[in-house]
Design an enzyme around this catalytic site. Structure first.
Site, PDB file in Angstrom:
ATOM      1  N   CYS A  39      63.682  62.118  45.214  1.00  0.00           N
ATOM      2  CA  CYS A  39      63.945  61.067  44.229  1.00  0.00           C
ATOM      3  C   CYS A  39      64.718  59.940  44.917  1.00  0.00           C
ATOM      4  O   CYS A  39      65.743  60.209  45.561  1.00  0.00           O
ATOM      5  CB  CYS A  39      64.755  61.644  43.070  1.00  0.00           C
ATOM      6  SG  CYS A  39      65.370  60.364  41.963  1.00  0.00           S
ATOM      7  N   ASP A  94      30.057  33.901  36.618  1.00  0.00           N
ATOM      8  CA  ASP A  94      30.709  34.327  37.852  1.00  0.00           C
ATOM      9  C   ASP A  94      29.838  35.374  38.540  1.00  0.00           C
ATOM     10  O   ASP A  94      30.079  36.574  38.459  1.00  0.00           O
ATOM     11  CB  ASP A  94      32.093  34.892  37.534  1.00  0.00           C
ATOM     12  CG  ASP A  94      32.984  34.885  38.755  1.00  0.00           C
ATOM     13  OD1 ASP A  94      32.541  34.387  39.803  1.00  0.00           O
ATOM     14  OD2 ASP A  94      34.115  35.377  38.659  1.00  0.00           O
ATOM     15  N   CYS A 148      61.125  63.815  38.849  1.00  0.00           N
ATOM     16  CA  CYS A 148      62.469  64.197  39.256  1.00  0.00           C
ATOM     17  C   CYS A 148      62.951  65.112  38.146  1.00  0.00           C
ATOM     18  O   CYS A 148      63.012  64.706  36.984  1.00  0.00           O
ATOM     19  CB  CYS A 148      63.360  62.953  39.366  1.00  0.00           C
ATOM     20  SG  CYS A 148      65.108  63.372  39.479  1.00  0.00           S
ATOM     21  N   LYS A 197      37.260  24.523  35.899  1.00  0.00           N
ATOM     22  CA  LYS A 197      37.603  25.893  36.311  1.00  0.00           C
ATOM     23  C   LYS A 197      38.750  26.447  35.466  1.00  0.00           C
ATOM     24  O   LYS A 197      39.771  25.787  35.264  1.00  0.00           O
ATOM     25  CB  LYS A 197      38.022  25.910  37.785  1.00  0.00           C
ATOM     26  CG  LYS A 197      36.908  25.508  38.744  1.00  0.00           C
ATOM     27  CD  LYS A 197      35.794  26.538  38.838  1.00  0.00           C
ATOM     28  CE  LYS A 197      36.127  27.673  39.765  1.00  0.00           C
ATOM     29  NZ  LYS A 197      35.998  27.347  41.178  1.00  0.00           N
ATOM     30  N   LYS A 222      30.275  28.905  32.920  1.00  0.00           N
ATOM     31  CA  LYS A 222      30.064  29.006  34.373  1.00  0.00           C
ATOM     32  C   LYS A 222      30.057  30.490  34.732  1.00  0.00           C
ATOM     33  O   LYS A 222      31.092  31.155  34.734  1.00  0.00           O
ATOM     34  CB  LYS A 222      31.179  28.261  35.117  1.00  0.00           C
ATOM     35  CG  LYS A 222      30.954  28.213  36.621  1.00  0.00           C
ATOM     36  CD  LYS A 222      31.975  27.290  37.258  1.00  0.00           C
ATOM     37  CE  LYS A 222      31.797  27.121  38.746  1.00  0.00           C
ATOM     38  NZ  LYS A 222      31.406  28.276  39.512  1.00  0.00           N
ATOM     39  N   TYR A 263      19.705  27.945  34.822  1.00  0.00           N
ATOM     40  CA  TYR A 263      20.365  26.729  34.359  1.00  0.00           C
ATOM     41  C   TYR A 263      19.909  25.447  35.062  1.00  0.00           C
ATOM     42  O   TYR A 263      20.430  24.387  34.812  1.00  0.00           O
ATOM     43  CB  TYR A 263      21.894  26.839  34.483  1.00  0.00           C
ATOM     44  CG  TYR A 263      22.393  27.420  35.797  1.00  0.00           C
ATOM     45  CD1 TYR A 263      22.237  26.733  36.992  1.00  0.00           C
ATOM     46  CD2 TYR A 263      23.036  28.649  35.814  1.00  0.00           C
ATOM     47  CE1 TYR A 263      22.698  27.253  38.184  1.00  0.00           C
ATOM     48  CE2 TYR A 263      23.512  29.180  37.016  1.00  0.00           C
ATOM     49  CZ  TYR A 263      23.332  28.484  38.195  1.00  0.00           C
ATOM     50  OH  TYR A 263      23.790  29.000  39.375  1.00  0.00           O
ATOM     51  N   GLU A 319      28.014  24.412  29.656  1.00  0.00           N
ATOM     52  CA  GLU A 319      27.450  25.739  29.918  1.00  0.00           C
ATOM     53  C   GLU A 319      28.532  26.671  30.458  1.00  0.00           C
ATOM     54  O   GLU A 319      29.305  26.253  31.320  1.00  0.00           O
ATOM     55  CB  GLU A 319      26.340  25.636  30.987  1.00  0.00           C
ATOM     56  CG  GLU A 319      25.249  24.671  30.629  1.00  0.00           C
ATOM     57  CD  GLU A 319      24.150  24.609  31.697  1.00  0.00           C
ATOM     58  OE1 GLU A 319      24.319  25.196  32.781  1.00  0.00           O
ATOM     59  OE2 GLU A 319      23.122  23.966  31.416  1.00  0.00           O
ATOM     60  N   CYS A 335      68.541  60.011  43.018  1.00  0.00           N
ATOM     61  CA  CYS A 335      69.493  61.129  43.135  1.00  0.00           C
ATOM     62  C   CYS A 335      69.207  62.016  44.344  1.00  0.00           C
ATOM     63  O   CYS A 335      69.950  62.953  44.619  1.00  0.00           O
ATOM     64  CB  CYS A 335      69.501  61.959  41.860  1.00  0.00           C
ATOM     65  SG  CYS A 335      67.980  62.899  41.627  1.00  0.00           S
ATOM     66  N   CYS A 365      70.022  62.860  36.734  1.00  0.00           N
ATOM     67  CA  CYS A 365      69.684  61.775  37.667  1.00  0.00           C
ATOM     68  C   CYS A 365      70.046  60.449  36.995  1.00  0.00           C
ATOM     69  O   CYS A 365      69.615  60.178  35.874  1.00  0.00           O
ATOM     70  CB  CYS A 365      68.197  61.820  37.993  1.00  0.00           C
ATOM     71  SG  CYS A 365      67.626  60.347  38.868  1.00  0.00           S
TER      72      CYS A 365
END
Ligand code: IVH
Length: 676
Positions: free
Chosen positions: A411, A120, A429, A317, A118, A228, A116, A414, A434
């Protein structure tokens, strides 16, 4: 310096406790509970004890004095008739096989296994008497949960009365309440729009939505249920297997996951686990593994339970897609267009199959919206082949007084001030020289989507820039073996391989040279359209706007971007340097784009997935389009081919399930008439 211990100063500790209690009270009433009721009670009791020992610590408005303090665990306790146990876990084929061997020893007949998904979400117990729902309870500690009857009554998939003609006197049924991804995304979008803290994942969203004081809020959230398992049953039918039980549950009006299957061997079970792992991102809800159960109820009875879990079931898992880690710092990177992007520097964490140590935070607003701060414990998510993401902070673990992060004013490379224009999301920038911008531009130019110069990646480019060998992209063509060999760790062999790759790149087709220039809005399709229509870089740059926008696929934004790019003297000089170096700047007669290929893919649709070893997906897409084909994002029955590279995920699984032809890279190359 050692940290002050909490108990060393009662006044200080009381202040901390008051702040924490107020904070958690607030979270709680805003539907964003972060700590358990038990943990909350501990904080409150500690404060009560401190105040009792020294009444001078009592301040006006102390949470011990106002009604918030008497917050009980809101829901009445609900004792389970049969304890709600948890499951043992298996994380590998070996562990699964060991479990299979263990249970096989406990019975004489062969075992059939039920697999089945699983879910969550959160476990729920539903009690029916004479066919009517009388109680809904959360799992709690397994023995006593919380009575959430009024809330579960608002969930459409929880039948108020049982159906069919095999309704028992009394029945307790168990399953998982979950929120599907459409509902989750809608809720997250709504909370974002309302400037509220946004739910971090569907599981928390489901739990938060169910545990509402006001059941009308639960009703407004779209929750679902898959059942289930049975708890207590009085007067039900004779059932021999779990499969029969699931069938009966369906008959009573419950949703049972349609993906549940049975298998005869652990080998098949493992194959099923992998099949579900492949499909997990296409299901529309989150699963975190597969629950494997022995089918025959008589065999289950022989196997029995350990103190905490049944022997006859195990949870396989999946590797986690969300982990928590420490956000060490937030840095800002400067891209080739000058865009300043904040990114998270993380304590490395293995998540979604890779080790993640950095993740983009996009822009200033995103950092503020997520409220992540250096020093925070954060949730990192990497699902499938999606790039890793910082989901948000774990506020319960935030150190007190942790400062918010401020976007840098200058920046980082630079030191020219960064600019965020009105209405724009990004800081930039604006300094065209730069070094960070130039470096990024050169990396992009040499990269796989562009000139594709093998062996010239970002680190090597950084070495050449640092050594003063290259300043702009065209300087790549001025590199010589001697110059390269002078760089530490670069021998004659790699130097000559690099020179060959650089030489080879001079023959790159025009449209890719155009892509390599990194002009804003000029990606592969626009570049191909320009090359097809005008056939040389000179003609493209010389054409007036009206002529450019008349080209199929070119709009005014692209055309204007191209025009303003070439008007920058520095860029015009770059083109001249490339020309002088012998880089191809025109469509050659026998291998230009589009019209030079036979239009063999007309009417066909392709989907590209996974990592291709010899090219980027953009290049592969351009090749398909050049032959008249279309490239789309999602697989359907109408898809002609799925081209799957490494680590292809759900799209590959979907293609297989729909019977769409899947090509690996070699088969794709063969279809293109190319050698790999
Ligand atoms: S059976 C005694 N089946 O997983 C066996 N549990 O890790 C009871 N879960 O608490 C559980 N999907 O909340 C079972 N198909 C499934 C499940 C499932 C999700 C959850 C459930 C349980 C937890 C154990």
């Amino acid at each position: 310096m050692s940290k002050p211990r909490p108990s060393s100063d009662p006044a200080r500790r009381a202040a901390v406790l008051r702040a924490q209690i107020e904070y958690h009270n607030d979270r709680y009433y805003n539907d964003e509970q972060e700590i358990t009721d038990a943990d909350f009670d501990l904080l409150l009791r500690e404060l009560i004890a401190l105040e009792a020992a020294d009444p001078s610590l009592i301040v006006d408005g102390s949470p011990t004095r106002h009604p918030g303090a008497t917050r009980q665990s809101t829901f009445a306790p609900a004792e389970h008739v049969v304890a709600m146990l948890s499951l043992d876990n298996a994380f590998s084929l070996d562990e699964l096989t060991a479990w299979g061997a263990r249970v096989a020893k406990l019975v004489s007949e062969p075992i059939e296994f039920v697999c089945e998904p699983k879910m969550d979400g959160l476990a729920i117990s539903l009690l029916y008497e004479r066919g009517q729902l009388v109680r809904g309870a959360t799992r709690g500690d397994g023995r006593v949960g919380e009575d959430v009857t009024e809330n579960v009554r608002t969930i459409r998939e929880v039948p108020a009365r049982l159906q069919g003609n095999r309704v028992p006197q009394r029945l307790e049924i168990r399953g998982e309440i979950y929120m599907n991804l459409v509902a989750f995304n809608a809720l997250a979008a709504k909370q974002t729009a309302a400037n509220k803290t946004v739910v971090v994942n569907p599981r928390n969203a489901a739990a938060g939505s169910l545990r509402q004081k006001d059941a009308s809020i639960t009703a407004s959230r779209e929750l679902s249920l898959f059942v289930y398992q049975l708890g207590v049953v009085d007067g039900g039918p004779e059932l021999a297997t779990h499969s029969e039980t699931l069938e009966w549950m369906r008959e009573l009006g419950f949703a049972v996951n349609p993906l549940i299957v049975t298998h005869d061997s652990i080998g098949e079970v493992y194959a099923q686990c992998n099949a579900l792992l492949e499909q997990r991102h296409g299901l529309g809800y989150d699963i975190d593994g597969v629950v494997i159960k022995v089918n025959a109820l008589s065999q289950r009875a022989e196997m029995g339970f350990t103190s905490k879990a049944p022997r006859w079931a195990i949870a396989y898992k999946f590797p986690p897609e969300e982990r928590t880690t420490i956000l060490r710092d937030i840095h800002v990177s400067i891209g080739r267009t000058g865009r300043a992007t904040p990114f998270a520097m993380l304590e490395p964490v293995f998540v979604g199959g890779v080790t993640v140590s950095t993740a983009t935070l996009h822009n200033q607003d995103e950092v503020a919206r997520k409220d992540v701060r250096p020093g925070d414990t954060v949730i990192v998510r990497r699902a499938g082949d999606v790039i890793p993401e910082v989901v948000g902070p774990v506020l319960a673990k935030r150190p007190l007084g942790l400062a918010t992060w401020e976007f840098p004013t200058d920046c980082p490379v630079c030191e020219v001030p960064l600019v965020r224009e009105d209405g724009a999301a990004n800081h930039r920038c604006l300094n065209a020289s730069c070094p960070a911008r130039q470096w990024s531009q050169i990396v992009y130019f040499a990269g796989r989507g562009a000139m594709d110069i093998e062996g010239l990646g970002d680190e090597r480019i950084a070495q050449f820039v640092d050594a003063g060998l290259i300043v702009d992209a065209a300087d790549i063509y001025a590199l010589t073996s001697d110059k390269i060999e002078a760089i530490p760790r670069l021998g004659a062999k790699s130097a000559s391989a690099l020179i060959i790759a650089i030489e080879g790149s001079k023959a790159t087709p025009l449209w890719r040279v155009l892509v390599a220039l990194g002009i804003k809005h000029v990606g592969p399709s626009a570049a191909q359209a320009f090359a097809k229509a005008l056939r040389s870089l000179d003609a493209i740059f010389a054409a007036p706007i009206e002529q450019l926008v008349a080209i199929d696929g070119i709009g005014s934004i692209i055309a204007e971007s191209l025009k303003s790019w070439i008007e920058v003297p520095h860029n015009a000089r770059l083109i001249e340097k490339l020309r002088a170096a012998g880089v191809n700047l025109a469509v050659e007669d026998n291998r230009g784009p589009r019209e030079d290929f036979e239009q063999v893919f007309v009417g066909m649709t392709f989907v590209l997935t996974g990592t291709l070893a010899t090219q980027t997906r953009e290049i592969a897409a351009a090749k398909i389009e050049a032959r008249g084909g279309k490239v789309t994002n999602s697989v359907s029955k109408k898809t002609s081919y799925v081209v799957a590279g490494d680590a292809a995920g759900t799209k590959l699984a979907k293609a297989e399930s729909l019977g769409v032809t899947v090509l690996d890279e070699a088969a794709f190359a063969a279809l293109l008439n190319e050698a790999v």
